[in-house]
Design a protein around this motif. Structure first.
Motif, PDB file in Angstrom:
ATOM      1  N   GLU B  98      -2.519 -15.550  11.466  1.00  0.00           N
ATOM      2  CA  GLU B  98      -1.266 -15.496  12.224  1.00  0.00           C
ATOM      3  C   GLU B  98      -0.035 -15.436  11.330  1.00  0.00           C
ATOM      4  OE1 GLU B  98      -0.944 -18.657  15.069  1.00  0.00           O
ATOM      5  OE2 GLU B  98      -2.925 -18.154  15.907  1.00  0.00           O
ATOM      6  N   VAL B  99      -0.214 -15.760  10.062  1.00  0.00           N
ATOM      7  CA  VAL B  99       0.935 -15.689   9.152  1.00  0.00           C
ATOM      8  C   VAL B  99       1.193 -14.220   8.824  1.00  0.00           C
ATOM      9  CG1 VAL B  99       1.815 -16.335   6.891  1.00  0.00           C
ATOM     10  CG2 VAL B  99       0.423 -17.946   8.197  1.00  0.00           C
ATOM     11  N   PRO B 100       2.398 -13.726   9.072  1.00  0.00           N
ATOM     12  CA  PRO B 100       2.681 -12.302   8.860  1.00  0.00           C
ATOM     13  C   PRO B 100       2.771 -11.960   7.369  1.00  0.00           C
ATOM     14  CG  PRO B 100       4.700 -13.457   9.413  1.00  0.00           C
ATOM     15  CD  PRO B 100       3.590 -14.469   9.532  1.00  0.00           C
ATOM     16  N   HIS B 101       2.740 -10.653   7.056  1.00  0.00           N
ATOM     17  CA  HIS B 101       2.968 -10.261   5.666  1.00  0.00           C
ATOM     18  C   HIS B 101       4.459 -10.391   5.340  1.00  0.00           C
ATOM     19  CE1 HIS B 101       4.771  -6.405   6.752  1.00  0.00           C
ATOM     20  NE2 HIS B 101       3.717  -6.101   7.500  1.00  0.00           N
ATOM     21  N   VAL B 102       4.757 -10.432   4.052  1.00  0.00           N
ATOM     22  CA  VAL B 102       6.159 -10.559   3.664  1.00  0.00           C
ATOM     23  C   VAL B 102       6.851  -9.208   3.841  1.00  0.00           C
ATOM     24  CG1 VAL B 102       5.593 -12.367   2.004  1.00  0.00           C
ATOM     25  CG2 VAL B 102       5.881  -9.994   1.208  1.00  0.00           C
ATOM     26  N   ALA B 103       8.161  -9.170   3.610  1.00  0.00           N
ATOM     27  CA  ALA B 103       8.918  -7.940   3.843  1.00  0.00           C
ATOM     28  C   ALA B 103       8.707  -6.934   2.719  1.00  0.00           C
ATOM     29  CB  ALA B 103      10.401  -8.264   3.977  1.00  0.00           C
ATOM     30  N   ALA B 104       8.778  -7.426   1.478  1.00  0.00           N
ATOM     31  CA  ALA B 104       8.712  -6.493   0.348  1.00  0.00           C
ATOM     32  C   ALA B 104       8.251  -7.225  -0.904  1.00  0.00           C
ATOM     33  CB  ALA B 104      10.093  -5.868   0.097  1.00  0.00           C
ATOM     34  N   VAL B 105       7.783  -6.438  -1.851  1.00  0.00           N
ATOM     35  CA  VAL B 105       7.546  -6.971  -3.189  1.00  0.00           C
ATOM     36  C   VAL B 105       8.654  -6.408  -4.066  1.00  0.00           C
ATOM     37  CG1 VAL B 105       6.027  -6.908  -5.188  1.00  0.00           C
ATOM     38  CG2 VAL B 105       5.058  -7.215  -2.909  1.00  0.00           C
ATOM     39  N   CYS B 106       9.296  -7.307  -4.811  1.00  0.00           N
ATOM     40  CA  CYS B 106      10.458  -6.897  -5.610  1.00  0.00           C
ATOM     41  C   CYS B 106      10.119  -6.987  -7.091  1.00  0.00           C
ATOM     42  CB  CYS B 106      11.651  -7.784  -5.251  1.00  0.00           C
ATOM     43  SG  CYS B 106      13.164  -7.288  -6.081  1.00  0.00           S
ATOM     44  N   TYR B 108      10.452  -4.763 -11.285  1.00  0.00           N
ATOM     45  CA  TYR B 108      11.224  -3.854 -12.126  1.00  0.00           C
ATOM     46  C   TYR B 108      10.755  -2.408 -11.890  1.00  0.00           C
ATOM     47  CZ  TYR B 108      13.856  -7.145 -15.042  1.00  0.00           C
ATOM     48  OH  TYR B 108      14.760  -8.065 -15.496  1.00  0.00           O
ATOM     49  N   PRO B 109      11.601  -1.419 -12.224  1.00  0.00           N
ATOM     50  CA  PRO B 109      11.270  -0.016 -11.951  1.00  0.00           C
ATOM     51  C   PRO B 109       9.939   0.427 -12.526  1.00  0.00           C
ATOM     52  CG  PRO B 109      13.573  -0.197 -12.554  1.00  0.00           C
ATOM     53  CD  PRO B 109      12.972  -1.564 -12.745  1.00  0.00           C
ATOM     54  N   SER B 110       9.578  -0.073 -13.711  1.00  0.00           N
ATOM     55  CA  SER B 110       8.353   0.410 -14.358  1.00  0.00           C
ATOM     56  C   SER B 110       7.105   0.086 -13.543  1.00  0.00           C
ATOM     57  CB  SER B 110       8.238  -0.220 -15.752  1.00  0.00           C
ATOM     58  OG  SER B 110       8.192  -1.628 -15.620  1.00  0.00           O
ATOM     59  N   MET B 111       7.214  -0.867 -12.628  1.00  0.00           N
ATOM     60  CA  MET B 111       6.058  -1.276 -11.835  1.00  0.00           C
ATOM     61  C   MET B 111       5.980  -0.557 -10.485  1.00  0.00           C
ATOM     62  SD  MET B 111       4.108  -3.593 -13.186  1.00  0.00           S
ATOM     63  CE  MET B 111       4.117  -4.569 -14.688  1.00  0.00           C
ATOM     64  N   VAL B 112       7.001   0.242 -10.169  1.00  0.00           N
ATOM     65  CA  VAL B 112       7.122   0.765  -8.817  1.00  0.00           C
ATOM     66  C   VAL B 112       5.900   1.576  -8.376  1.00  0.00           C
ATOM     67  CG1 VAL B 112       8.390   2.419  -7.372  1.00  0.00           C
ATOM     68  CG2 VAL B 112       9.623   0.666  -8.643  1.00  0.00           C
ATOM     69  N   ALA B 113       5.508   2.550  -9.194  1.00  0.00           N
ATOM     70  CA  ALA B 113       4.404   3.425  -8.798  1.00  0.00           C
ATOM     71  C   ALA B 113       3.128   2.615  -8.589  1.00  0.00           C
ATOM     72  CB  ALA B 113       4.197   4.501  -9.858  1.00  0.00           C
ATOM     73  N   PHE B 114       2.904   1.683  -9.496  1.00  0.00           N
ATOM     74  CA  PHE B 114       1.709   0.836  -9.411  1.00  0.00           C
ATOM     75  C   PHE B 114       1.722  -0.006  -8.125  1.00  0.00           C
ATOM     76  CE2 PHE B 114      -0.242  -3.326 -10.324  1.00  0.00           C
ATOM     77  CZ  PHE B 114      -1.548  -2.913 -10.512  1.00  0.00           C
ATOM     78  N   VAL B 115       2.882  -0.581  -7.829  1.00  0.00           N
ATOM     79  CA  VAL B 115       2.999  -1.444  -6.651  1.00  0.00           C
ATOM     80  C   VAL B 115       2.864  -0.619  -5.371  1.00  0.00           C
ATOM     81  CG1 VAL B 115       4.625  -2.870  -5.330  1.00  0.00           C
ATOM     82  CG2 VAL B 115       4.303  -3.275  -7.774  1.00  0.00           C
ATOM     83  N   LYS B 116       3.436   0.568  -5.396  1.00  0.00           N
ATOM     84  CA  LYS B 116       3.348   1.464  -4.238  1.00  0.00           C
ATOM     85  C   LYS B 116       1.881   1.655  -3.857  1.00  0.00           C
ATOM     86  CE  LYS B 116       5.263   4.501  -1.389  1.00  0.00           C
ATOM     87  NZ  LYS B 116       6.215   4.030  -0.382  1.00  0.00           N
ATOM     88  N   GLU B 117       1.080   1.875  -4.889  1.00  0.00           N
ATOM     89  CA  GLU B 117      -0.329   2.105  -4.645  1.00  0.00           C
ATOM     90  C   GLU B 117      -1.035   0.815  -4.203  1.00  0.00           C
ATOM     91  OE1 GLU B 117      -2.041   4.330  -7.894  1.00  0.00           O
ATOM     92  OE2 GLU B 117      -4.045   3.943  -7.051  1.00  0.00           O
ATOM     93  N   ALA B 118      -0.658  -0.281  -4.858  1.00  0.00           N
ATOM     94  CA  ALA B 118      -1.298  -1.560  -4.534  1.00  0.00           C
ATOM     95  C   ALA B 118      -1.016  -1.979  -3.092  1.00  0.00           C
ATOM     96  CB  ALA B 118      -0.808  -2.645  -5.497  1.00  0.00           C
ATOM     97  N   LEU B 119       0.162  -1.676  -2.604  1.00  0.00           N
ATOM     98  CA  LEU B 119       0.526  -2.093  -1.251  1.00  0.00           C
ATOM     99  C   LEU B 119       0.026  -1.119  -0.194  1.00  0.00           C
ATOM    100  CD1 LEU B 119       4.173  -3.368  -1.852  1.00  0.00           C
ATOM    101  CD2 LEU B 119       2.137  -4.751  -1.405  1.00  0.00           C
ATOM    102  N   GLY B 120      -0.155   0.132  -0.589  1.00  0.00           N
ATOM    103  CA  GLY B 120      -0.702   1.126   0.330  1.00  0.00           C
ATOM    104  C   GLY B 120       0.057   1.194   1.638  1.00  0.00           C
ATOM    105  N   ASP B 121      -0.706   1.208   2.740  1.00  0.00           N
ATOM    106  CA  ASP B 121      -0.044   1.306   4.045  1.00  0.00           C
ATOM    107  C   ASP B 121       0.033  -0.058   4.728  1.00  0.00           C
ATOM    108  OD1 ASP B 121      -2.647   0.878   4.563  1.00  0.00           O
ATOM    109  OD2 ASP B 121      -2.967   2.682   5.794  1.00  0.00           O
ATOM    110  N   SER B 122       0.153  -1.113   3.927  1.00  0.00           N
ATOM    111  CA  SER B 122       0.180  -2.474   4.470  1.00  0.00           C
ATOM    112  C   SER B 122       1.438  -2.760   5.290  1.00  0.00           C
ATOM    113  CB  SER B 122       0.113  -3.478   3.323  1.00  0.00           C
ATOM    114  OG  SER B 122       1.269  -3.335   2.507  1.00  0.00           O
ATOM    115  N   GLY B 123       2.469  -1.934   5.101  1.00  0.00           N
ATOM    116  CA  GLY B 123       3.732  -2.210   5.781  1.00  0.00           C
ATOM    117  C   GLY B 123       4.692  -3.011   4.914  1.00  0.00           C
ATOM    118  N   VAL B 124       4.193  -3.529   3.790  1.00  0.00           N
ATOM    119  CA  VAL B 124       5.067  -4.248   2.863  1.00  0.00           C
ATOM    120  C   VAL B 124       5.840  -3.211   2.031  1.00  0.00           C
ATOM    121  CG1 VAL B 124       5.178  -5.876   0.944  1.00  0.00           C
ATOM    122  CG2 VAL B 124       3.461  -6.184   2.756  1.00  0.00           C
ATOM    123  N   HIS B 125       7.164  -3.382   1.974  1.00  0.00           N
ATOM    124  CA  HIS B 125       7.979  -2.410   1.253  1.00  0.00           C
ATOM    125  C   HIS B 125       7.959  -2.650  -0.252  1.00  0.00           C
ATOM    126  CE1 HIS B 125      10.716  -1.156   4.845  1.00  0.00           C
ATOM    127  NE2 HIS B 125       9.433  -1.118   5.149  1.00  0.00           N
TER     128      HIS B 125
END
Lengths: 478, 322
Positions: B98-106, B108-125
């Motif tokens: 019942e605990v929802p996912h968080v809004a986003a993972v924040c 540094y820029p160098s991690m963006v592509a990696f995080v994008k993939e890690a989060l996939g279509d989870s809805g987390v920005h």
């Protein structure tokens, strides 16, 4: 509502209220000569809380005689530092019992628990602490003068800040070496009775403080008692005038702290969001049952639109309801009589053509309630701009120049307090010079401190309470 | 003495500020009246005294979880560390669906592509800090380019810092223009503008910076980087919320708010929500309009939620450290 705060009521199970209270005379509780008792209720529920003794003229006489005896035989003879010890003890006991005092204050008077908990009770203790400090330093308070006490003080207090007003009255009287007969208001006597119990626990010599309950007749008997040396009254201007009439031609000293119709003046350069908070606090604090309430709002015409918009938004977020709930912002009206008076004046405002805005909050079915209200389009000649409403009702007027603001603000028989909102320091000083009011708040409102004197001009009364000035009415100087 | 501001030193090719921007800056400055510090602090502390219990507490805590920008901004961040954080973001409490996912993972820029993939279509920005974070002391061109590339790498949201040096020296035009240029570089990505209130000295300046940021195109205004001594506080947040309210009335545009740094326990998070609810109302009570930037807050909220469910506090060992 999206986010309903769950009820969060302050517990009451730790509080013990007796079914009947007698008169506190000569250090003990005694049955009244009148053999009469009256009920005191919770204005939020209309439930009876206790029966209170009704003191008649005979009871008043008994209390004054006890006070006289204690004055002559005990209190006057004490070393000042000894008096201070007792007053300090009272202050500490108030702090110790602050939770119970706050709950009873709220149950008996209808004010929100957050106010009795954070303001009334801590300030009451602070007043005793403050004046305890003066008890053995009176010669420094009045340099190069001989200071002596007066005798027996008769003190009559209102229902809006029951324990706090008792503290304002009793603390300086005792510090200066006088003894006291105190009469609390008939609708809110319970914390005064708890204060009587505190006096016993503090071992205060019998008769130094006597507390008698009753209504107007009891007060009148106290005022006209020949052996009372000083009367201090806080309440309505109407009753204040009667008291002054009754005492004219006698040598009884008198101080009066009466009504008000305070101007709260907002200039166009004011910090607006904070000014709106100040306006809200100025008029809805303690349901507007405040003699210094900022009940006439003067807004510079150039910012009237945003101020009114913000006021509307803000008033709608005020939480009105169970005074014992920790999230309540506005509690119950103190009595049915007061509710009727507020309603009557509000009706007159509507009739005279002012535009009314009222919070759409829901009000409990039982008890006495009035939704936070303000009027726009009010003119100086309307009753709601002239008469003290003593409820959560604000009249909004406008002005164009500082001179006009001063003129309109002073255009009232009252002169207790005023508020000024501006970022300009020099303007604050100028306004403070020109406004005829005893207390002037700049960029704040309804702030109290035991070290700061409080009292009125004109029909708001005379004499000061609090601070060094608050000692003066209780001493003889030679 | 050399010129005090960089504007003067800007390369000749730099584009002139469009007139509409100038007018907007004037609008912002006109609305920047003073703030009374004592009264603002008093109001914030009185709201912080609201007592939230039972259902209202659980509702508020779950909402708070859904508003968290789960953050890690350290030189020592690695993919392993960030990956773990992403798992946590998607499923904060494995024991309680019942605990929802968080809004986003924040990050540094160098991690963006990696995080994008890690989060996939989870809805987390994916949110990334950019523009020479945290000091902002680099060239505007580089800030703009960093933004562009970070968005291209997959960031949904950009957290930029304002040029505090320019702001404190009175060069509001530079601050304004830079925000506007970064906004343009953001394209579809949402822009959060960090004022770094801990460096702005007083509430008057906080209000002024808030208005400049909003008029220049910010989607969100944010208190802090988390990298200076004083980060988000309740009174600073209140002052910013009031600026958002005034901006909304003036323009009809709803701007979001993100306090960040120092919000490390559930009770404090609830106080921020009360502040929001009683200042801006129901329409701001969702992750599109309010975020909380935090790293350690989440576990304390989970602990409180578990307590409300089971009636007892659990040991910290029952909550994952990521």
């Amino acid at each position: 509502m999206l986010w309903e705060y769950s009820p969060s009521p302050e517990a009451t199970d730790h509080v013990r209220i007796a079914s009947r209270y007698n008169l506190f005379i000569g250090g003990k509780f005694v049955e009244p000569h009148s053999k009469k008792w009256f009920e005191t209720i919770n204005p939020a529920t209309e439930a009876t809380l206790a029966e209170m003794a009704e003191a008649d003229a005979e009871d008043v006489d008994r209390a004054v005689r006890e006070a006289r005896r204690a004055y002559e035989k005990v209190w006057k003879k004490f070393a000042p530092s000894e008096r201070a010890k007792y007053i300090f003890r009272i202050a500490r006991l108030i702090q110790e019992k602050s939770r119970a005092l706050a709950v009873v204050e709220t149950m008996n008077g209808g004010k929100p628990i957050k106010e009795s908990r954070d303001i009334d009770i801590p300030l009451a203790a602070a007043h005793f602490f403050y004046y305890a400090g003066w008890a053995d330093k009176l010669e420094y308070a009045f340099p190069n003068r001989n200071v002596s006490s007066i005798g027996v003080a008769g003190q009559i207090i209102p229902w809006n800040f029951p324990l706090l007003m008792a503290a304002w009255k009793i603390a300086p009287a005792l510090a200066a070496g006088n003894t006291v007969v105190l009469k609390p208001a008939e609708t809110t006597p319970l914390t005064s009775m708890m204060l009587a119990e505190i006096m016993m626990e503090a071992d205060l010599p019998p008769g130094v403080v006597n507390i008698i309950t009753g209504a107007g007749a009891t007060g009148a008997a106290l005022v006209s008692h020949e052996d009372v040396d000083k009367i201090a009254f806080t309440g309505s201007t109407e009753v204040g005038k009667k008291i002054q009439r009754a005492l004219s031609g006698t040598d009884t000293k008198l101080t009066l702290e009466l009504g008000g119709k305070a101007p709260n003046i907002v200039f166009e350069d004011a910090p607006i969001d904070q000014a709106v908070e100040g306006i809200i606090n100025g008029i809805y604090f303690n349901q507007g049952h405040v003699c210094c309430a900022g009940s006439r709002l003067f807004v510079q015409e150039s910012i009237i639109e945003p101020v009114i918009r913000k006021l509307r938004e803000r008033i709608s977020t005020l939480r009105v309801g169970n005074p014992l709930d920790k999230n309540t912002d506005v509690g119950a009206i103190n009595s049915r009589a007061q509710l009727e008076k507020i309603q009557e004046l509000v009706d007159s405002g509507v009739e005279e053509g002012a535009e009314m805005f009222q919070s759409s909050c829901s009000l409990p079915a039982k008890g006495f309630w009035f939704a936070p209200t303000f009027f726009t389009g009010v003119s100086q000649s309307n009753r709601i701009a002239q008469e003290e409403i003593f409820g959560p009702v604000l009249s909004v007027l406008t002005f164009r120049t500082p001179e006009e603001a001063i003129e309109k603000a002073n255009n009232t028989p009252y002169g207790l307090s005023a508020g000024v909102w501006t970022e300009k320091g020099s303007r604050i000083l100028k306004m403070a010079q020109k406004l005829r009011a005893g207390v002037i708040w700049a960029n704040t409102y309804n702030k109290f401190d035991p070290a700061s004197p409080f009292g009125g001009y004109k029909e708001s009364g005379f004499g000061r309470e609090g601070g060094l000035h608050g000692l003066a009415p209780y001493v003889k100087l030679s | 003495m050399p010129p005090m501001t960089e504007t003067v030193l800007a390369p000749a090719g730099r584009s002139l500020t469009p007139v509409s921007f100038r007018r907007s800056l004037n609008d912002a400055l006109e609305m920047a009246h003073g703030v009374d510090a004592v009264a603002a602090e008093e109001r914030a502390s009185s709201l912080a005294k609201r007592s939230l219990k039972k259902d209202s507490k659980v509702w508020g805590l779950k909402l708070a979880v859904s508003m968290i920008d789960l953050t890690t901004l350290e030189g020592k961040d690695t993919r392993g560390k960030v990956w773990a954080l992403c798992r946590k973001a998607v499923r904060p409490d494995p024991a309680d669906p019942e605990v929802p996912h968080v809004a986003a993972v924040c990050i540094y820029p160098s991690m963006v592509a990696f995080v994008k993939e890690a989060l996939g279509d989870s809805g987390v920005h994916v949110a990334a800090v950019a523009t020479g974070f945290p000091s902002g002391q680099t060239f505007t061109e580089i800030k703009v380019e960093e933004t562009r590339r970070t968005v291209a790498a997959g960031a949904d949201e950009i957290d930029m810092v304002i040029d505090r040096g320019a702001f404190l020296s009175g060069d509001y035009q530079k601050v304004f223009d830079e925000i506007a240029e970064v906004k343009e570089a953001c394209g579809p990505a949402h822009l959060k503008v960090i004022l770094e209130t801990g460096e702005l000295a007083n509430f008057d300046q906080v209000r002024k910076a808030s208005l400049i940021a909003m008029y220049a195109g910010a989607d969100f205004i944010k208190t802090s980087t988390g990298k200076v001594a004083v980060n988000a506080t309740l009174p600073v947040t209140l002052v910013m919320l009031e600026a958002i309210r005034d901006f909304y009335h003036a323009t009809g545009k709803k701007i979001g708010m993100k306090p960040a740094g120092g919000i490390s326990n559930a009770k404090l998070a609830l106080s921020y929500l009360v502040l929001l609810y009683e200042t801006l109302g129901a329409e701001w009570m969702n992750p599109d309009m309010f975020r909380i930037g935090a790293s350690t807050l989440l576990n304390d909220i989970l602990m409180q939620l578990r307590k409300e469910k089971t009636g007892a506090y659990q040991s910290g060992d029952y909550f994952t450290i990521d």
